[in-house]
Scaffold this active site. Structure first.
Site, PDB file in Angstrom:
ATOM      1  CG  ASP A   1       1.364 -20.726   1.110  1.00  0.00           C
ATOM      2  OD1 ASP A   1       1.906 -20.493   2.200  1.00  0.00           O
ATOM      3  OD2 ASP A   1       1.984 -21.178   0.138  1.00  0.00           O
TER       4      ASP A   1
ATOM      5  CE  LYS B   1       4.505 -17.712  -0.629  1.00  0.00           C
ATOM      6  NZ  LYS B   1       3.882 -19.038  -0.564  1.00  0.00           N
TER       7      LYS B   1
ATOM      8  CG  ASP C   1      -7.489  -5.721   2.169  1.00  0.00           C
ATOM      9  OD1 ASP C   1      -8.524  -5.478   2.815  1.00  0.00           O
ATOM     10  OD2 ASP C   1      -7.390  -5.532   0.936  1.00  0.00           O
TER      11      ASP C   1
ATOM     12  CE1 TYR D   1      -2.793  -3.318   0.949  1.00  0.00           C
ATOM     13  CE2 TYR D   1      -4.410  -1.550   0.885  1.00  0.00           C
ATOM     14  CZ  TYR D   1      -4.102  -2.894   0.864  1.00  0.00           C
ATOM     15  OH  TYR D   1      -5.109  -3.822   0.740  1.00  0.00           O
TER      16      TYR D   1
ATOM     17  CG  ASP E   1     -12.715  -8.898   3.406  1.00  0.00           C
ATOM     18  OD1 ASP E   1     -12.545  -8.059   4.314  1.00  0.00           O
ATOM     19  OD2 ASP E   1     -13.253  -8.609   2.319  1.00  0.00           O
TER      20      ASP E   1
END
Ligand code: ATP
Length: 336
Positions: free
Chosen positions: A207, A173, A231, A126, A235
């Site tokens: 993952d 990651k 983000d 971002y 959700d």
């Protein structure tokens, strides 16, 4: 009770509907409050203001330290930078805190989910640093700084301690982004070892982490992660407990805090009076806790829990027929 001054940004799309509902519920709980209502997003542009994030909105939030904000839309294709990203950066709201827990009366696949996502809110992908290097080749810069990684890690451990949480899982990651995600791990480990050795600490590749989240979310407690993963994962966690209509959020900095739902402006249902206001009402509960009005926070929590358990007045996303204000009225009725 001292009178609080709180900035209210109604927002766009379903924002004005859900923020009107949240405001009524908070007032009905008994908060002595003066709302300073100011625009941001498409609403600011419609009012002919210079920017999607007007200076006076920013200044008011800094002056009063606390805001309740509906979802805002950033007009596309006019060179506007995302309102939410700007707000978080300009006010240095470096920590997004998004609790997702099972609610009685809301049918979901799992029981006993109780997760808090803590998302770094100011950097990562971002950064807004994108460029076309040569025609047809675009880069998007992922930024990680030791200052921001240390700050968010310390915030997460402090949050866990204060809220009687037992475990922090860092989702990353770093096997691929060895330097940027690696830096978050280095900083988190350092804070854990030096300052909070009594909190359980684990690291999980994102993952594998999301797979385990959907297999058994009950094994997770506090999730700490960088901006982009945060983000997406928040959700996902919303989905585990009933969807975007039932998870609150907050953006916390050292100088101000902005409370808002995780969901967006939902243009598909805007203006129809059917949006679920609970996510913003729950964000209001987090806000009340933040301003040390715990009794009022508990009053609202207990009221919406009763409404959900009764199951008679629910919005469409929760399987009912009630409209936004009707749902708010049902919560208010439980507080009388
Ligand atoms: P934005 O571009 O502002 O993020 P969006 O539609 O892409 O908007 P959301 O607003 O998060 O993203 O909405 C995703 C889906 O969830 C939509 O179908 C929307 O109707 C639904 N939704 C979001 N918030 C609510 C809510 N409070 N009540 C009911 N449904 C909601």
């Amino acid at each position: 009770m001292a009178k609080h001054t709180i900035v209210l940004v109604p927002g766009d799309g379903i924002g004005p509907e859900v923020s009107a509902a949240a405001r009524r519920v908070i007032e009905a709980a008994g908060l002595s409050v003066e709302w300073v209502e100011l625009p941001a997003g498409a609403a600011a542009v419609e009012q002919g203001l210079e920017n999607v994030l007007p200076q006076r909105t920013l200044a008011a939030i800094l002056a009063h330290k606390v805001a309740l904000k509906g979802p805002v839309t950033t007009p596309i294709g006019k060179g506007f930078q995302s309102v939410n990203v700007q707000l978080r950066k300009k006010l240095n709201l470096y920590a997004a805190v998004r609790p997702a827990h099972t609610l009685g009366g809301v049918k979901t696949r799992f029981d006993n989910v109780d997760i808090v996502v803590i998302r770094e809110n100011t950097e990562g992908l971002y950064s807004g640093l994108e460029q076309e290097v040569v025609p047809g080749v675009v880069t998007s810069l992922k930024v990680a700084t030791e200052v921001a990684c240390t700050r968010i890690a310390r915030f997460a451990f402090r949050y866990a301690t204060r809220n009687h949480r037992k475990k922090i899982t860092v989702l990353h990651k770093a096997n691929i982004m060895k330097m940027s995600d690696g830096l978050l791990l280095t900083c988190a480990r350092r804070i854990y070892e030096a300052e909070y050795p009594n909190i359980e600490y684990e690291e999980m590749i994102i993952d594998a982490g999301v797979m385990r989240l959907v297999q058994d979310p009950t094994r997770f407690d506090v999730l700490l992660t960088e901006n982009m993963y945060g983000d997406v994962v928040s959700d996902l966690c919303a989905g585990l407990v009933g969807g975007l209509g039932v998870v609150p959020g907050s953006n916390i900095g050292d100088d101000a805090a902005v409370f808002e739902a995780v969901h967006g402006s939902a243009p598909d249902i805007a203006g129809k009076g059917v949006a679920n206001p609970l996510a913003l009402i729950m964000s209001g509960v987090l806000m009340l806790q933040h301003i040390h009005e715990e009794t009022l926070a508990r009053r609202i929590e207990s009221a919406y829990q009763q409404v959900l358990l009764e199951g008679k007045t629910l919005t469409r996303d929760l399987g009912g027929q009630a409209g936004t204000q009707q749902f708010a009225d049902a919560i208010i009725a439980k507080m009388r």
